[in-house]
Every structure is written in structure tokens, then in C-alpha cells.
Design an enzyme around this catalytic site. Structure first.
Site, PDB file in Angstrom:
ATOM      1  N   GLY A  32       0.832  -1.208   0.000  1.00  0.00           N
ATOM      2  CA  GLY A  32       0.000   0.000   0.000  1.00  0.00           C
ATOM      3  C   GLY A  32       0.860   1.249   0.000  1.00  0.00           C
ATOM      4  O   GLY A  32       2.089   1.174   0.107  1.00  0.00           O
ATOM      5  N   SER A  33       0.210   2.400  -0.119  1.00  0.00           N
ATOM      6  CA  SER A  33       0.968   3.651  -0.280  1.00  0.00           C
ATOM      7  C   SER A  33       1.785   3.990   0.971  1.00  0.00           C
ATOM      8  O   SER A  33       2.907   4.513   0.870  1.00  0.00           O
ATOM      9  CB  SER A  33       0.019   4.800  -0.620  1.00  0.00           C
ATOM     10  N   ASP A  87       3.294  -2.360   8.297  1.00  0.00           N
ATOM     11  CA  ASP A  87       2.287  -2.323   7.238  1.00  0.00           C
ATOM     12  C   ASP A  87       1.372  -1.127   7.473  1.00  0.00           C
ATOM     13  O   ASP A  87       1.388  -0.502   8.543  1.00  0.00           O
ATOM     14  CB  ASP A  87       1.485  -3.649   7.274  1.00  0.00           C
ATOM     15  N   ALA A  89      -2.875   0.359   7.067  1.00  0.00           N
ATOM     16  CA  ALA A  89      -4.212  -0.164   7.361  1.00  0.00           C
ATOM     17  C   ALA A  89      -5.242   0.811   6.817  1.00  0.00           C
ATOM     18  O   ALA A  89      -4.929   1.979   6.563  1.00  0.00           O
ATOM     19  CB  ALA A  89      -4.402  -0.353   8.860  1.00  0.00           C
ATOM     20  N   ASP A  90      -6.466   0.315   6.665  1.00  0.00           N
ATOM     21  CA  ASP A  90      -7.555   1.162   6.170  1.00  0.00           C
ATOM     22  C   ASP A  90      -8.377   1.753   7.306  1.00  0.00           C
ATOM     23  O   ASP A  90      -8.903   2.848   7.198  1.00  0.00           O
ATOM     24  CB  ASP A  90      -8.449   0.349   5.233  1.00  0.00           C
ATOM     25  N   GLY A 102      -6.662  -4.340   3.441  1.00  0.00           N
ATOM     26  CA  GLY A 102      -6.917  -5.036   2.188  1.00  0.00           C
ATOM     27  C   GLY A 102      -7.457  -4.206   1.045  1.00  0.00           C
ATOM     28  O   GLY A 102      -7.784  -4.748  -0.001  1.00  0.00           O
ATOM     29  N   GLU A 110      -0.703 -10.380   3.646  1.00  0.00           N
ATOM     30  CA  GLU A 110      -0.431  -9.515   4.808  1.00  0.00           C
ATOM     31  C   GLU A 110      -0.787 -10.236   6.103  1.00  0.00           C
ATOM     32  O   GLU A 110      -0.057 -10.146   7.095  1.00  0.00           O
ATOM     33  CB  GLU A 110      -1.240  -8.215   4.683  1.00  0.00           C
TER      34      GLU A 110
HETATM   35  C1  A5P Z   1      -3.040  -3.479   1.202  1.00  0.00           C
HETATM   36  O1  A5P Z   1      -3.709  -4.660   0.856  1.00  0.00           O
HETATM   37  C2  A5P Z   1      -3.670  -2.867   2.387  1.00  0.00           C
HETATM   38  O2  A5P Z   1      -3.926  -3.683   3.480  1.00  0.00           O
HETATM   39  C3  A5P Z   1      -3.006  -1.584   2.807  1.00  0.00           C
HETATM   40  O3  A5P Z   1      -2.083  -1.773   3.837  1.00  0.00           O
HETATM   41  C4  A5P Z   1      -4.081  -0.668   3.263  1.00  0.00           C
HETATM   42  O4  A5P Z   1      -5.073  -0.685   2.253  1.00  0.00           O
HETATM   43  C5  A5P Z   1      -3.580   0.747   3.486  1.00  0.00           C
HETATM   44  O5  A5P Z   1      -3.199   1.294   2.274  1.00  0.00           O
HETATM   45  P1  A5P Z   1      -2.682   2.782   2.164  1.00  0.00           P
HETATM   46  O6  A5P Z   1      -1.464   2.887   2.985  1.00  0.00           O
HETATM   47  O7  A5P Z   1      -2.420   2.956   0.692  1.00  0.00           O
HETATM   48  O8  A5P Z   1      -3.802   3.661   2.637  1.00  0.00           O
END
Ligand code: A5P
Length: 249
Positions: A32-33, A87, A89-90, A102, A110
Site C-alpha cells: 500500500g501507499s 504495514d 491499514a484502512d 486489504g 499480509e
Molecule cells: C493493502 O492490501 C492494504 O492492506 C493496505 O495496507 C491498506 O489498504 C492501506 O493502504 P494505504 O497505505 O495505501 O492507505
């Protein structure tokens, strides 16, 4: 609020998390970003002499980490427990540090890597902090492509009972019309690194996330879901007020 400002908050949280990585650590690398900002900060420390080995949670992370010069192992090559994973998260609730993950589609890998880690670190900006999981984000559910429409029906029934028959919206990731296209043969769905589909399940705010996690996981056709319950030790949060950290007691 400007997007640049949000990126700055994520970057400062990522840098704080990376600053705490000890020499010699074996680490899970998220997707993710925000995880990509973490990789940039990690690469800077590696260039300055830090010795670490990373295990990536997605093909995209593997490609980026490798280009940045971070030494990597595949998950299959891992024989030890990871010292830590980092990592994004949303959604995050405090103080439990439960998550929805996700939106980037890497939730299965993950979760596998989080489960193989002694200490799980999450990095977010403060827009991800919510009072209750499901407030802002649907729950991504990774499903077997074969008969995904039947799995969607089972998820709809679960969501409907949860919401007391209120409308529950479930969309196949990568298609614009979601469940309206369930009968179509011309879909181009998003496909995960393990070759599966994602159903985004907007169940609304989830009063009992651990119970729902178990109910979703028990459905035939479901591989895993984006509820990460009791799987995080520390969260770094960047925001307008600076950096905050939360540690699960
Ligand atoms: C990837 O599958 C996700 O679990 C990301 O860690 C989550 O979506 C957060 O993404 P951003 O950092 O891009 O908001």
C-alpha cells in the site's frame, strides 16, 4: 486538507516506525501507499549501513523493495519467526488496535506475514482512526473464483442478518457495478497475488468484529478477510497534531 499534507503525515509516521528497527532484524514488509513510504525510509537506513532482511507481502512490494536495495527472502524461504512486520491499514480502532486491511488487495499475504511476526507495527495517518470498524471502509473478503456468486450470496445473508435486514452492498473488486453484474460473463475482476477475487462487503459499523471475523471465515468459498483482530502491537499515527503512538497493553 491537501493530499500532500496527508502524505507528509504518513511519511513522518513511517520514518518513526523505521527508526525503531534494530540491526539484524527479519521483517515483514507491508503493501500500500504508506508501506511504500516505509520502504523508502527503510532503504535510506539500509544505505546508511542497517542490516535487515525483508519478506514482502505482495509482488508490488517485492519489486519496489528489491529496486531500493533491501535484501529479501520469499515467505517460502522463511524458516524462522519474523522479528516484526510493518504495514499500513484502512481503519484502526483504539485502544484495541483492531484493523480493517486489504484495500490494496494484499490482505491474505499480509495476514499470513502478520501471523508469522512476533511484533506487528501499523503505520497510518489520522484519517484511518475510527470509533468502530466498518465506519468508513467495506470489509474486503478474498474468495475462490469458482462459484464466487454463491459465496457472495452467503456473505449477503450474513450481512443482512447483521444489519437487521437493512441494505447490504457487496461489490466484486474491479467491476464498477458490483453485485449488479453477478450474472455477467464479461467481468474483468481484480485478481490477487494468489489468483483469487475480492468481494468488498459494506456491512456498516461492526459492533462485534471478532464474532463477525469468525462467521465470515467459516463460509465455504471464503479464503480470508480484512478484519485483523488482536493482531497489532503498535500503531504509529501521523496527523496535524504531530506523531502519536498507541501500544496494545
Ligand atoms: C493493502 O492490501 C492494504 O492492506 C493496505 O495496507 C491498506 O489498504 C492501506 O493502504 P494505504 O497505505 O495505501 O492507505
Amino acid at each position: 486538507m491537501q493530499e500532500d499534507e496527508r502524505i507528509g503525515w504518513k511519511r513522518s509516521a513511517a520514518e518513526a516506525a523505521v527508526a525503531a528497527i534494530p540491526d539484524g532484524a527479519l521483517i515483514g514488509l507491508g503493501s500500500g501507499s504508506t508501506a511504500e513510504l516505509m520502504l523508502e525510509a527503510l532503504a535510506a537506513r539500509v544505505r546508511a549501513g542497517l542490516q535487515v532482511t525483508g519478506v514482502p507481502t505482495s509482488e508490488r512490494t517485492r519489486t519496489l523493495a528489491s529496486a531500493l536495495g533491501v535484501r529479501l527472502l520469499t515467505f517460502d524461504e522463511l524458516h524462522d519467526t519474523l522479528d516484526m512486520s510493518l504495514d499500513g491499514a484502512d481503519e484502526v480502532t483504539t485502544p484495541a488496535l483492531d484493523l480493517i486491511k486489504g484495500r490494496g488487495g494484499a490482505l491474505l499475504h499480509e495476514k499470513q506475514i502478520a501471523l508469522a511476526s512476533r511484533y506487528r507495527i501499523i503505520i497510518v495517518d489520522d484519517s484511518k482512526l475510527v470509533p468502530t470498524l466498518g465506519t468508513q471502509t467495506p470489509i474486503p473478503v478474498e474468495v475462490v473464483p469458482f462459484g464466487w456468486q454463491q459465496t457472495m450470496k452467503r456473505l449477503k445473508a450474513l450481512g443482512a442478518s447483521l444489519r437487521d435486514q437493512q441494505n447490504v452492498v457487496i461489490a466484486l473488486r474491479g467491476t464498477s457495478a458490483g453485485d449488479a453484474v453477478a450474472g455477467s460473463s464479461s467481468l474483468h475482476p481484480f485478481v490477487t497475488d494468489s489468483g483469487n477475487y475480492i468481494l468488498d462487503c459494506a456491512f456498516g459499523p461492526i459492533a462485534q468484529p471478532a464474532e463477525l471475523a469468525a462467521q465470515i471465515k467459516a463460509l465455504t468459498g471464503v479464503i480470508d478477510h480484512g478484519l485483523f483482530i488482536g493482531m497489532t502491537e503498535r500503531v504509529y499515527v501521523g496527523g496535524a497534531d504531530g506523531l502519536r503512538t498507541y501500544t496494545r497493553g
